[in-house]
Design a protein around this motif. Structure first.
Motif, PDB file in Angstrom:
ATOM      1  N   GLU A  71       0.833  -1.212   0.000  1.00 56.29           N
ATOM      2  CA  GLU A  71       0.000   0.000   0.000  1.00 56.29           C
ATOM      3  C   GLU A  71       0.864   1.257   0.000  1.00 56.29           C
ATOM      4  O   GLU A  71       0.512   2.267  -0.626  1.00 56.29           O
ATOM      5  N   HIS A  72       1.995   1.213   0.693  1.00 49.79           N
ATOM      6  CA  HIS A  72       2.929   2.340   0.650  1.00 49.79           C
ATOM      7  C   HIS A  72       3.433   2.546  -0.777  1.00 49.79           C
ATOM      8  O   HIS A  72       3.477   3.674  -1.279  1.00 49.79           O
ATOM      9  N   ILE A  73       3.822   1.456  -1.441  1.00 45.50           N
ATOM     10  CA  ILE A  73       4.357   1.540  -2.799  1.00 45.50           C
ATOM     11  C   ILE A  73       3.312   2.088  -3.764  1.00 45.50           C
ATOM     12  O   ILE A  73       3.611   2.937  -4.621  1.00 45.50           O
ATOM     13  N   GLU A  74       2.072   1.624  -3.636  1.00 45.32           N
ATOM     14  CA  GLU A  74       0.997   2.109  -4.499  1.00 45.32           C
ATOM     15  C   GLU A  74       0.762   3.601  -4.293  1.00 45.32           C
ATOM     16  O   GLU A  74       0.486   4.341  -5.249  1.00 45.32           O
ATOM     17  N   LYS A  75       0.884   4.045  -3.060  1.00 50.93           N
ATOM     18  CA  LYS A  75       0.678   5.461  -2.764  1.00 50.93           C
ATOM     19  C   LYS A  75       1.753   6.313  -3.430  1.00 50.93           C
ATOM     20  O   LYS A  75       1.478   7.381  -3.976  1.00 50.93           O
ATOM     21  N   PHE A  76       2.997   5.826  -3.397  1.00 54.66           N
ATOM     22  CA  PHE A  76       4.074   6.539  -4.082  1.00 54.66           C
ATOM     23  C   PHE A  76       3.849   6.540  -5.591  1.00 54.66           C
ATOM     24  O   PHE A  76       4.051   7.554  -6.264  1.00 54.66           O
ATOM     25  N   ALA A  77       3.419   5.396  -6.130  1.00 59.51           N
ATOM     26  CA  ALA A  77       3.254   5.265  -7.583  1.00 59.51           C
ATOM     27  C   ALA A  77       2.209   6.234  -8.122  1.00 59.51           C
ATOM     28  O   ALA A  77       2.325   6.706  -9.260  1.00 59.51           O
ATOM     29  N   ARG A  78       1.199   6.562  -7.319  1.00 63.83           N
ATOM     30  CA  ARG A  78       0.145   7.463  -7.785  1.00 63.83           C
ATOM     31  C   ARG A  78       0.650   8.887  -7.997  1.00 63.83           C
ATOM     32  O   ARG A  78      -0.031   9.699  -8.623  1.00 63.83           O
ATOM     33  N   GLN A  79       1.847   9.191  -7.493  1.00 67.24           N
ATOM     34  CA  GLN A  79       2.410  10.525  -7.693  1.00 67.24           C
ATOM     35  C   GLN A  79       2.983  10.699  -9.093  1.00 67.24           C
ATOM     36  O   GLN A  79       3.180  11.811  -9.554  1.00 67.24           O
ATOM     37  N   HIS A  83       9.254   6.249  -8.283  1.00 64.86           N
ATOM     38  CA  HIS A  83       9.206   4.797  -8.450  1.00 64.86           C
ATOM     39  C   HIS A  83       9.938   4.175  -7.265  1.00 64.86           C
ATOM     40  O   HIS A  83      11.159   4.266  -7.155  1.00 64.86           O
ATOM     41  N   ILE A  84       9.178   3.587  -6.367  1.00 65.08           N
ATOM     42  CA  ILE A  84       9.735   3.018  -5.145  1.00 65.08           C
ATOM     43  C   ILE A  84       9.531   1.509  -5.160  1.00 65.08           C
ATOM     44  O   ILE A  84       8.434   1.020  -5.434  1.00 65.08           O
ATOM     45  N   GLU A  85      10.598   0.763  -4.888  1.00 59.73           N
ATOM     46  CA  GLU A  85      10.542  -0.700  -4.850  1.00 59.73           C
ATOM     47  C   GLU A  85      10.290  -1.177  -3.413  1.00 59.73           C
ATOM     48  O   GLU A  85      10.485  -0.434  -2.451  1.00 59.73           O
ATOM     49  N   LYS A  86       9.869  -2.445  -3.310  1.00 59.47           N
ATOM     50  CA  LYS A  86       9.523  -2.994  -1.996  1.00 59.47           C
ATOM     51  C   LYS A  86      10.711  -2.968  -1.039  1.00 59.47           C
ATOM     52  O   LYS A  86      10.541  -2.737   0.170  1.00 59.47           O
TER      53      LYS A  86
END
Length: 304
Positions: A71-79, A83-86
């Motif tokens: 969920e953290h990664i998805e939140k970053f991706a929406r910006q 691009h943040i990896e696990k």
């Protein structure tokens, strides 16, 4: 007068010296990158993208186990520009899983935490003990069932649990009477920001159990020593003095970072006010090296 430097006051060579002083950024999320239960803090995504463009490596060290790493990664991706990896998310449930795997743990776990936290443990292959007895305790018989009727466990894990109860803490206390039972904690904040102020954090409940059993837990969230060692293991080629830790909490973020030998940046978009910093003496272990009103202002201040 504050003994910390404000980033917006850095200019020219001093600004460049600051940028050249670190290679790796450890960054908190809630109150730094985004508001709890709300959107990104204006300018924070741009600041993080700017750091990536400068070649700085980003790792997000969060005590928020309410949301999963995904969920953290998805939140970053929406910006869009991040691009943040696990492996860039350091999350209490994940660090506990990593620790249990490192010791080849295979026993039953009594876990006081949120549903996403528990699910991450299950997804990692660990087995959790179910709650016993009735949900609402109305008699001593109910209490006895809740505390004693479960199977013996080999580990007790405590993190944020919105349904914490006296019966759960009592059951944890009983299980930890066995000296072979592991005692682990995720987040250990005494207070956590929520709404317009702060609420009791998981650290208060961890302390209740700690005092009752006379044992200290292994803390795998901020500000635990075990987390410090884990971060060192993840980044063995980066000296601590080349790390910048960005947070909004004097205790959980700045105190933890200074004890780790990191440079520190406090942003004032979370639970700390400028006045909290100005009254700290120069020798205080929670005094940040740098202060910024928010990451958005910081991105403007360091723009080159």
């Amino acid at each position: 007068m504050s003994l910390s430097k404000h980033l917006k006051e850095l200019h020219g060579a001093e600004r460049q010296q600051f940028l050249d002083s670190f290679d790796l950024v450890f960054c908190d999320c809630d109150g730094v990158v985004w508001y709890p239960l709300r959107d990104f803090i204006p300018g924070s995504a741009r600041a993080l993208a700017h750091l990536q463009q400068l070649g700085k490596r980003l790792t997000f060290v969060t005590n928020n186990s309410i949301s999963s790493p995904e969920e953290h990664i998805e939140k970053f991706a929406r910006q869009g520009n991040l691009h943040i990896e696990k492996d860039q998310i350091v999350h209490p449930a994940q660090t506990i899983c990593d620790h249990l795997k490192s010791i080849a743990f295979q026993g039953l776990i009594y876990c006081l935490a949120t549903a996403p936290f528990k699910q991450l443990l299950r997804d990692a292959g660990f087995h959790l003990a179910p709650e016993t007895g009735p949900t609402v305790i109305k008699s001593l018989k109910d209490l006895h069932e809740a505390i004693f009727d479960g199977m013996p466990v080999q580990a007790v894990v405590i993190d944020v649990d919105f349904n914490m109860s006296a019966a759960k803490l009592m059951r944890a206390h009983v299980q930890l009477q066995n000296p072979q039972c592991l005692f682990l904690a995720g987040a250990a904040d005494a207070l956590i920001p929520f709404g317009q102020g702060e609420i009791i954090g998981p650290g208060a409940f961890v302390n209740v159990v700690t005092e009752s059993v006379g044992r200290q837990p292994l803390v795998l969230g901020k500000p635990g020593d075990a987390l410090r060692q884990l971060l060192l293991q993840r980044h063995p080629d980066t000296p601590p003095q080349r790390v910048l830790f960005v947070g909004d909490s004097l205790a959980s973020d700045i105190g933890f970072a200074r004890a780790s030998g990191y440079q520190t940046l406090l942003v004032l978009t979370g639970g700390t006010k400028a006045s909290d910093v100005t009254r700290l003496p120069a020798s205080h272990p929670q005094l940040p090296d740098f202060v910024a009103d928010c990451l958005g202002i910081w991105s403007i201040a360091i723009d080159v």
